[in-house]
Design a protein around this motif. Structure first.
Motif, short mmCIF file in Angstrom:
data_model
loop_
_atom_site.label_atom_id
_atom_site.label_comp_id
_atom_site.label_asym_id
_atom_site.label_seq_id
_atom_site.Cartn_x
_atom_site.Cartn_y
_atom_site.Cartn_z
N UNK A 278 0.82 -1.21 0.00
CA UNK A 278 0.00 0.00 0.00
C UNK A 278 0.86 1.26 0.00
N UNK A 279 2.17 1.11 -0.18
CA UNK A 279 3.06 2.27 -0.10
C UNK A 279 3.82 2.55 -1.40
N UNK A 280 3.84 1.58 -2.31
CA UNK A 280 4.56 1.80 -3.57
C UNK A 280 3.80 1.11 -4.70
N UNK A 281 4.44 1.03 -5.86
CA UNK A 281 3.80 0.43 -7.02
C UNK A 281 4.87 -0.23 -7.88
N UNK A 282 4.45 -1.03 -8.83
CA UNK A 282 5.41 -1.70 -9.71
C UNK A 282 5.98 -0.67 -10.70
N UNK A 283 7.30 -0.55 -10.79
CA UNK A 283 7.89 0.43 -11.71
C UNK A 283 7.50 0.19 -13.17
N UNK A 284 7.13 -1.05 -13.49
CA UNK A 284 6.74 -1.36 -14.87
C UNK A 284 5.23 -1.51 -15.00
N UNK A 285 4.51 -0.73 -14.23
CA UNK A 285 3.04 -0.79 -14.27
C UNK A 285 2.50 -0.50 -15.67
N UNK A 286 3.25 0.26 -16.47
CA UNK A 286 2.77 0.65 -17.78
C UNK A 286 3.18 -0.32 -18.89
N UNK A 287 3.82 -1.43 -18.54
CA UNK A 287 4.19 -2.43 -19.54
C UNK A 287 2.93 -3.05 -20.13
N UNK A 288 2.87 -3.24 -21.43
CA UNK A 288 1.66 -3.78 -22.07
C UNK A 288 1.22 -5.13 -21.49
N UNK A 290 1.88 -6.18 -18.34
CA UNK A 290 2.04 -6.16 -16.88
C UNK A 290 1.04 -7.06 -16.18
N UNK A 291 -0.22 -7.02 -16.57
CA UNK A 291 -1.25 -7.78 -15.87
C UNK A 291 -1.02 -9.29 -15.94
N UNK A 292 -0.34 -9.76 -16.99
CA UNK A 292 -0.14 -11.21 -17.15
C UNK A 292 1.31 -11.63 -16.93
N UNK A 293 2.24 -10.68 -16.97
CA UNK A 293 3.66 -11.03 -16.89
C UNK A 293 4.38 -10.24 -15.79
N UNK A 294 3.65 -9.91 -14.74
CA UNK A 294 4.18 -9.07 -13.67
C UNK A 294 5.40 -9.68 -12.98
N UNK A 295 5.44 -11.00 -12.87
CA UNK A 295 6.56 -11.65 -12.18
C UNK A 295 7.88 -11.40 -12.90
N UNK A 296 7.81 -11.26 -14.22
CA UNK A 296 9.02 -11.02 -15.00
C UNK A 296 9.64 -9.66 -14.66
N UNK A 298 9.62 -8.53 -11.58
CA UNK A 298 9.92 -8.56 -10.16
C UNK A 298 8.84 -7.93 -9.30
N UNK A 299 7.60 -8.00 -9.76
CA UNK A 299 6.49 -7.33 -9.07
C UNK A 299 5.45 -8.32 -8.56
N UNK A 300 4.65 -7.84 -7.63
CA UNK A 300 3.50 -8.59 -7.18
C UNK A 300 2.44 -8.59 -8.26
N UNK A 301 1.42 -9.39 -8.07
CA UNK A 301 0.29 -9.36 -8.99
C UNK A 301 -0.38 -7.99 -8.90
N UNK A 302 -0.91 -7.46 -9.98
CA UNK A 302 -1.49 -6.11 -9.96
C UNK A 302 -2.60 -5.95 -8.94
#
Length: 335
Positions: A278-288, A290-296, A298-302
């Motif tokens: 609840x304090x940050x976000x995935x730096x690659x949130x804007x990757x096309x 992201x919703x399906x390949x978030x682990x690549x 290094x992020x949590x699920x959206x």
């Protein structure tokens, strides 16, 4: 009096009594709000509300009202909504509330005509535009009258106008030191309700007003103390204006959703709602992908993030918020 006249008089008595009851009905009482029978929603606001349309300004709006059909008329209702093109990485609150996620607005149960523009401020005569191309709230109201009202059929009994604005205004002014914020925000909010007055004069009798969310807790909020003070001041004035608007328009249904309080409830008990960050976000949130390949990346699920980016909430938060709003509308819980 002849027998014939007496008979006619007696026959008229029930109708006169009914007419008397009709005249005795309290003036200004609104029609009972029934969300299930609502057919049209007009939305005004900023990036928290905007939905992308095929004829919109890319990443900013549903419609630019600049595209013409073969007859030279501005295209309005024939502009399809693009799926998941919002500031949330998925559906946003107004899409969840209306069930209007993609395609032509008229095909939805609650047809969503969304005039909101990402980056909108309220009134350009009182604050500089957030972007030099922003379509501010006052102009959105003008656009509705110029382009939308002539093309979209609506009735007082089946139409809701949703207003969610102020985020950019409180954020863009948070570093100001030479202004009385209560007076300044009062002036801005006055412009918001001037717009709602105009909509009311055009026959809209149901309104939904949302206050500013806890952007002072967002990862990119910067000077949080000043921003927090701005948000609190703005929301307090907005609540007062909404109550006054409801009191002055007894022919209308006015709903007020405390976005700030509800989202703070989630932030204060995030794990219960399934949020791990609840304090940050995935730096690659804007990757096309992201919703399906978030682990690549290094992020949590959206759906495990509260914040989608530095200032916007994720689509699961929007969905929770929409659930509360829908419940309020279904109950008819007006101000």
């Amino acid at each position: 009096m002849t027998n014939e006249l007496l008979l006619i008089s007696l026959r008229l008595v029930p109708f006169l009594l009914l007419a008397g009851h009709a005249l005795a009905k309290p003036v200004g009482r609104p029609e009972k709000f029934d969300w299930k029978k609502n057919e049209v929603v007009f939305a005004f606001g900023d990036s928290y509300t905007y939905t992308q349309g095929e004829l919109g300004f890319t990443n900013y709006s549903w419609n630019t009202f600049q595209h013409l059909d073969k007859h030279g008329n501005v295209i309005v209702g024939e502009d399809p909504i693009i799926l998941n093109a919002t500031s949330a990485g998925g559906p946003n609150w107004i899409e969840d509330v209306t069930g209007c996620y993609s395609g032509l607005p008229s095909k939805c149960k609650h047809s969503l005509y969304n005039i909101a523009f990402a980056g909108a401020d309220i009134d350009p005569t009182k604050i500089a535009l957030h972007h030099n191309f922003s379509i501010d709230y006052v102009t959105q109201i003008d656009q509705w009258f110029t382009y939308v009202q002539p093309k979209i059929h609506y009735k007082s009994s089946n139409t809701l106008a949703a207003s969610f604005i102020g985020i950019n205004d409180v954020s863009d002014t948070s570093k100001w030191t030479n202004v009385s914020f209560p007076a300044f925000f009062d002036g801005l909010i006055s412009s918001v309700f001037d717009g709602l007055e105009r909509l009311h004069s055009a026959g809209i009798k149901s309104f939904l007003v949302l206050n500013v969310p806890p952007v002072d807790h967002a990862p990119g909020s910067g000077g949080k103390a000043a921003l927090a003070a701005n948000v609190a001041t703005y929301n307090s004035i907005l609540a007062n204006y909404t109550s006054a608007f409801a009191a002055n328009h007894t022919d209308s249904n006015v709903f007020y959703f405390d976005t700030y309080a509800y989202l703070m409830t989630i932030l204060n008990d995030a794990s219960t709602y399934g949020f791990k960050n609840i304090t940050s976000f995935c730096p690659r949130y804007d990757a096309p992908d992201f919703n399906t390949n978030y682990a690549a990346y290094g992020c949590l699920a959206p759906y495990e993030y509260f914040w989608f980016n530095s200032g916007h909430i994720t689509y699961p938060v929007h969905k929770l918020m929409a659930g509360q709003i829908s419940e309020m509308l279904e109950k008819g819980a007006t101000v």
